[in-house]
Design a protein around this motif. Structure first.
Motif, PDB file in Angstrom:
ATOM      1  N   LYS A 255       0.888  -1.183   0.085  1.00  0.00           N
ATOM      2  CA  LYS A 255       0.045   0.035   0.229  1.00  0.00           C
ATOM      3  C   LYS A 255       0.889   1.268  -0.121  1.00  0.00           C
ATOM      4  O   LYS A 255       0.497   2.216  -0.638  1.00  0.00           O
ATOM      5  N   LYS A 256       1.895   1.240   0.916  1.00  0.00           N
ATOM      6  CA  LYS A 256       2.625   2.514   0.729  1.00  0.00           C
ATOM      7  C   LYS A 256       3.790   2.421   0.005  1.00  0.00           C
ATOM      8  O   LYS A 256       4.746   3.595  -0.226  1.00  0.00           O
ATOM      9  N   ASP A 257       3.886   1.664  -1.112  1.00  0.00           N
ATOM     10  CA  ASP A 257       5.090   1.648  -2.082  1.00  0.00           C
ATOM     11  C   ASP A 257       4.413   2.580  -3.331  1.00  0.00           C
ATOM     12  O   ASP A 257       3.410   2.394  -3.940  1.00  0.00           O
ATOM     13  N   LEU A 258       5.312   3.743  -3.380  1.00  0.00           N
ATOM     14  CA  LEU A 258       4.660   4.701  -4.376  1.00  0.00           C
ATOM     15  C   LEU A 258       5.773   4.907  -5.119  1.00  0.00           C
ATOM     16  O   LEU A 258       5.846   5.819  -6.170  1.00  0.00           O
ATOM     17  N   SER A 259       6.767   3.811  -5.314  1.00  0.00           N
ATOM     18  CA  SER A 259       7.782   4.150  -6.425  1.00  0.00           C
ATOM     19  C   SER A 259       7.321   4.277  -7.822  1.00  0.00           C
ATOM     20  O   SER A 259       6.474   3.340  -8.291  1.00  0.00           O
ATOM     21  N   GLY A 260       7.873   5.117  -8.462  1.00  0.00           N
ATOM     22  CA  GLY A 260       7.812   5.320 -10.094  1.00  0.00           C
ATOM     23  C   GLY A 260       6.204   6.024 -10.243  1.00  0.00           C
ATOM     24  O   GLY A 260       5.882   6.315 -11.313  1.00  0.00           O
ATOM     25  N   PHE A 261       5.597   6.351  -9.210  1.00  0.00           N
ATOM     26  CA  PHE A 261       4.215   7.324  -9.637  1.00  0.00           C
ATOM     27  C   PHE A 261       4.828   8.625  -9.781  1.00  0.00           C
ATOM     28  O   PHE A 261       5.525   9.368  -8.863  1.00  0.00           O
ATOM     29  N   ALA A 262       3.862   9.335 -10.551  1.00  0.00           N
ATOM     30  CA  ALA A 262       4.010  10.823 -10.751  1.00  0.00           C
ATOM     31  C   ALA A 262       3.131  11.497  -9.941  1.00  0.00           C
ATOM     32  O   ALA A 262       2.206  10.852  -9.003  1.00  0.00           O
ATOM     33  N   PHE A 263       3.210  12.861  -9.594  1.00  0.00           N
ATOM     34  CA  PHE A 263       2.552  13.611  -8.695  1.00  0.00           C
ATOM     35  C   PHE A 263       0.857  13.439  -8.621  1.00  0.00           C
ATOM     36  O   PHE A 263       0.023  13.278  -8.012  1.00  0.00           O
ATOM     37  N   ILE A 264       0.520  13.270 -10.170  1.00  0.00           N
ATOM     38  CA  ILE A 264      -0.796  13.251 -10.350  1.00  0.00           C
ATOM     39  C   ILE A 264      -1.113  11.896  -9.778  1.00  0.00           C
ATOM     40  O   ILE A 264      -2.554  11.871  -9.383  1.00  0.00           O
ATOM     41  N   ASP A 265      -0.661  10.851  -9.964  1.00  0.00           N
ATOM     42  CA  ASP A 265      -0.748   9.584  -9.334  1.00  0.00           C
ATOM     43  C   ASP A 265      -0.916   9.420  -7.799  1.00  0.00           C
ATOM     44  O   ASP A 265      -1.743   8.798  -7.344  1.00  0.00           O
ATOM     45  N   ILE A 266      -0.250  10.247  -7.125  1.00  0.00           N
ATOM     46  CA  ILE A 266      -0.315  10.210  -5.681  1.00  0.00           C
ATOM     47  C   ILE A 266      -1.597  11.023  -5.285  1.00  0.00           C
ATOM     48  O   ILE A 266      -2.139  10.299  -4.520  1.00  0.00           O
ATOM     49  N   LEU A 267      -1.990  11.914  -6.188  1.00  0.00           N
ATOM     50  CA  LEU A 267      -3.162  12.606  -5.875  1.00  0.00           C
ATOM     51  C   LEU A 267      -4.366  11.702  -6.149  1.00  0.00           C
ATOM     52  O   LEU A 267      -5.621  11.738  -5.564  1.00  0.00           O
ATOM     53  N   ARG A 268      -4.163  10.833  -7.135  1.00  0.00           N
ATOM     54  CA  ARG A 268      -5.236   9.962  -7.484  1.00  0.00           C
ATOM     55  C   ARG A 268      -5.529   8.623  -6.721  1.00  0.00           C
ATOM     56  O   ARG A 268      -6.508   8.064  -6.865  1.00  0.00           O
ATOM     57  N   LYS A 269      -4.529   8.542  -6.300  1.00  0.00           N
ATOM     58  CA  LYS A 269      -4.376   7.107  -5.378  1.00  0.00           C
ATOM     59  C   LYS A 269      -5.445   6.961  -4.477  1.00  0.00           C
ATOM     60  O   LYS A 269      -6.022   5.379  -4.336  1.00  0.00           O
ATOM     61  N   ASP A 270      -5.611   8.076  -3.563  1.00  0.00           N
ATOM     62  CA  ASP A 270      -6.796   7.918  -2.632  1.00  0.00           C
ATOM     63  C   ASP A 270      -7.581   9.054  -2.803  1.00  0.00           C
ATOM     64  O   ASP A 270      -7.337  10.118  -1.995  1.00  0.00           O
ATOM     65  N   TYR A 271      -8.530   9.113  -3.670  1.00  0.00           N
ATOM     66  CA  TYR A 271      -9.408  10.479  -3.944  1.00  0.00           C
ATOM     67  C   TYR A 271     -10.891  10.142  -3.855  1.00  0.00           C
ATOM     68  O   TYR A 271     -11.342   9.147  -4.127  1.00  0.00           O
ATOM     69  N   LYS A 272     -11.554  11.296  -3.260  1.00  0.00           N
ATOM     70  CA  LYS A 272     -12.978  11.105  -3.308  1.00  0.00           C
ATOM     71  C   LYS A 272     -13.337  12.513  -3.639  1.00  0.00           C
ATOM     72  O   LYS A 272     -12.449  13.573  -3.467  1.00  0.00           O
ATOM     73  N   GLN A 273     -14.491  12.709  -4.244  1.00  0.00           N
ATOM     74  CA  GLN A 273     -15.268  13.986  -4.813  1.00  0.00           C
ATOM     75  C   GLN A 273     -16.728  14.070  -4.316  1.00  0.00           C
ATOM     76  O   GLN A 273     -17.093  12.979  -4.136  1.00  0.00           O
ATOM     77  N   PHE A 274     -16.843  15.302  -3.770  1.00  0.00           N
ATOM     78  CA  PHE A 274     -18.208  15.715  -3.380  1.00  0.00           C
ATOM     79  C   PHE A 274     -18.611  16.889  -3.947  1.00  0.00           C
ATOM     80  O   PHE A 274     -17.915  17.670  -4.337  1.00  0.00           O
ATOM     81  N   LYS A 275     -20.273  17.252  -4.069  1.00  0.00           N
ATOM     82  CA  LYS A 275     -20.710  18.156  -4.461  1.00  0.00           C
ATOM     83  C   LYS A 275     -21.408  18.696  -3.314  1.00  0.00           C
ATOM     84  O   LYS A 275     -22.521  18.106  -2.954  1.00  0.00           O
ATOM     85  N   PHE A 276     -21.360  19.872  -2.743  1.00  0.00           N
ATOM     86  CA  PHE A 276     -21.893  20.450  -1.481  1.00  0.00           C
ATOM     87  C   PHE A 276     -22.921  21.391  -2.037  1.00  0.00           C
ATOM     88  O   PHE A 276     -23.220  21.416  -3.206  1.00  0.00           O
ATOM     89  N   LEU A 277     -23.786  21.643  -0.968  1.00  0.00           N
ATOM     90  CA  LEU A 277     -25.187  22.124  -1.039  1.00  0.00           C
ATOM     91  C   LEU A 277     -25.122  23.530  -2.028  1.00  0.00           C
ATOM     92  O   LEU A 277     -26.311  23.645  -2.920  1.00  0.00           O
ATOM     93  N   LYS A 278     -24.023  24.273  -1.920  1.00  0.00           N
ATOM     94  CA  LYS A 278     -24.235  25.564  -2.708  1.00  0.00           C
ATOM     95  C   LYS A 278     -23.643  25.435  -4.218  1.00  0.00           C
ATOM     96  O   LYS A 278     -23.200  26.300  -4.948  1.00  0.00           O
ATOM     97  N   GLY A 279     -23.451  24.180  -4.635  1.00  0.00           N
ATOM     98  CA  GLY A 279     -22.785  23.807  -6.001  1.00  0.00           C
ATOM     99  C   GLY A 279     -21.227  23.530  -5.855  1.00  0.00           C
ATOM    100  O   GLY A 279     -20.875  23.479  -6.892  1.00  0.00           O
ATOM    101  N   ASP A 280     -20.533  23.621  -4.829  1.00  0.00           N
ATOM    102  CA  ASP A 280     -19.041  23.551  -4.926  1.00  0.00           C
ATOM    103  C   ASP A 280     -18.861  21.911  -5.006  1.00  0.00           C
ATOM    104  O   ASP A 280     -19.091  21.188  -4.566  1.00  0.00           O
ATOM    105  N   ASN A 281     -17.730  21.805  -6.024  1.00  0.00           N
ATOM    106  CA  ASN A 281     -17.331  20.465  -6.545  1.00  0.00           C
ATOM    107  C   ASN A 281     -15.934  20.497  -6.008  1.00  0.00           C
ATOM    108  O   ASN A 281     -15.114  21.249  -6.386  1.00  0.00           O
ATOM    109  N   ILE A 282     -15.912  19.637  -4.751  1.00  0.00           N
ATOM    110  CA  ILE A 282     -14.640  19.599  -4.122  1.00  0.00           C
ATOM    111  C   ILE A 282     -13.911  17.916  -4.053  1.00  0.00           C
ATOM    112  O   ILE A 282     -14.608  17.096  -3.740  1.00  0.00           O
ATOM    113  N   GLY A 283     -12.695  18.259  -4.429  1.00  0.00           N
ATOM    114  CA  GLY A 283     -12.070  16.862  -4.603  1.00  0.00           C
ATOM    115  C   GLY A 283     -11.027  16.800  -3.178  1.00  0.00           C
ATOM    116  O   GLY A 283     -10.486  17.735  -2.750  1.00  0.00           O
ATOM    117  N   PHE A 284     -11.067  15.453  -2.498  1.00  0.00           N
ATOM    118  CA  PHE A 284     -10.089  15.368  -1.389  1.00  0.00           C
ATOM    119  C   PHE A 284      -9.351  14.020  -1.741  1.00  0.00           C
ATOM    120  O   PHE A 284      -9.585  13.187  -1.993  1.00  0.00           O
TER     121      PHE A 284
END
Length: 414
Positions: A255-284
């Motif tokens: 799980k912790k092996d990040l070798s060879g990943f680009a930064f975009i991969d690091i951000l996508r590896k454990d990612y969730k996305q929500f749309k909140f009440l006022k229309g904000d689309n937020i990625g975590f």
């Protein structure tokens, strides 16, 4: 029937068009971690074997197929130990195709979906199908805060525990009381379920609650009786490490092996996305490294480009990064709260102030001397100076993303 055999039979039934449309799905949350993936697979398998034998449920991994390679712990568990390869799995692209097939066939019934490891819809594809009236939620088993949705779902089990997989096992175990022989005969499902339990509870040392303790005792009993080759017993080896510990360390290392990943991969590896009440689309994005490691591993140009691209690719307004790590020199466990947005937004500008108290934020960021120049570059060198990147030390180390999401949601919906 093994879990792998179920997936093979499911694949054949889909290819031979012997399943009546619309298909039925179960999916985990958008982070698609080992808990979500294995909860989905075992929910589908156990429904078929213990509840409705005539029904095939498709376990959906709620990310694009290309993102599976980022989850080396899942690949390790599924492929190495169970010979469950990528071609036996289903992803968001498959979901889109299945929904289109139902629409083109003019099926009147809505596609049924069960949720595990979350209780509100996640993912662009699933939300789109629901909003267009093609989808209905029929079951929920989850260990997150109750969002108060889909109150008619059955089962609708939402309670706190270390691993959602514990609740999935409990539900099906209690369906067939005194059916120990099933679990002995099908020990591979236990060998799957124990992986997320160990990962989510740090080998039964953190966030452990009653359901986790209950199922762990059952797992050990069954695996001991069946002489499982994965974790045969709790008997210490010559190195004073038992088989459970060895299995946990192996999966954690993957799980912790990040070798060879680009930064975009690091951000996508454990990612969730929500749309909140006022229309904000937020990625975590959750990462298991400090921002100090990020600035040491990637150029400031790549960091800036990746942050900006993340907003565009995910169609989000704000990206929140929550990091957690242990400082090697002091063995101190720490967290960071970071976020990036572009343009002028009065609320995002003061988001740090809005969540400061609950998260106990301060500027004592680990490796701040190395981070500051990169932070200054990102905030000044972005196209037309529209980018805003903020990084804080989070003193409230008990607030993981599970707590951060509702805190940010409350702040943005005021």
């Amino acid at each position: 029937m093994s879990v792998r055999s179920y997936l093979i039979n499911l694949k054949n039934a889909i290819n031979q068009k012997t399943i009546k449309l619309p298909y039925t799905f179960v999916t985990g949350n958008q982070s698609a971690d080992v808990d979500s993936v294995i909860s989905s697979i075992t929910y589908a398998y156990l429904t078929h074997n213990l509840k409705t034998p005539q029904q095939y449920i498709i376990p959906l991994i709620n990310v694009p197929k290309a993102d599976l390679k980022l989850r080396r712990d899942i690949i390790r568990v599924l492929e190495t130990y169970h010979n469950i390869t990528e071609d036996l799995l289903y992803f968001v692209e498959d979901f889109d195709n299945f929904i289109s097939e139902s629409i083109n066939s003019k099926v009147l019934q809505k596609t049924e979906l069960s949720l595990v490891d979350h209780n509100g819809l996640q993912g662009v594809e699933i939300n789109k199908s629901y909003d267009e009236g093609y989808l209905k939620v029929v079951g929920i088993i989850d260990h997150h805060a109750d969002e108060g949705k889909f109150l008619n779902a059955s089962p609708r089990i939402i309670r706190s525990c270390g691993s959602n997989s514990s609740l999935v096992f409990q539900y099906f175990y209690n369906l067939k009381q005194n059916n120990e022989q099933f679990w002995v005969d099908n020990k591979d499902v236990i060998e799957l379920l124990i992986a997320p339990l160990l990962i989510d509870t740090s080998n039964m040392t953190q966030k452990v609650e009653e359901p986790d303790l209950e199922v762990f005792d059952i797992y050990k009993k069954i695996l001991s009786v069946t002489k499982s080759q994965i974790i045969a017993s709790q008997i210490p080896t010559q190195s004073n490490t038992n088989q459970v510990d060895l299995f946990y360390k192996e999966i954690k290392k993957a799980k912790k092996d990040l070798s060879g990943f680009a930064f975009i991969d690091i951000l996508r590896k454990d990612y969730k996305q929500f749309k909140f009440l006022k229309g904000d689309n937020i990625g975590f994005s959750s990462i298991g490294k400090p921002l100090k490691w990020v600035v040491e591993s990637y150029t400031k140009e790549e960091i800036l480009k990746t942050l900006s691209d993340s907003l565009k690719l995910n169609r989000i307004d704000l990206l929140v990064i929550t990091s957690s790590y242990t400082v090697k020199d002091t063995n101190e466990y720490r967290r960071e709260f970071c976020y990036y947005y572009e343009g002028i937004n009065a609320v995002y500008e003061i988001l740090d102030d809005l969540v400061e108290t609950q998260l106990s934020l301060n500027n004592q960021v680990y490796g701040g001397d190395e981070i500051d120049p990169v932070l200054e570059y990102v905030n000044s060198a972005s196209i037309d100076n529209v980018g805003h990147f903020k990084i804080y030390n989070q003193v409230n180390i008990h607030a993981s993303r599970k707590q951060v999401v509702p805190i940010v949601k409350e702040a943005l919906e005021k």
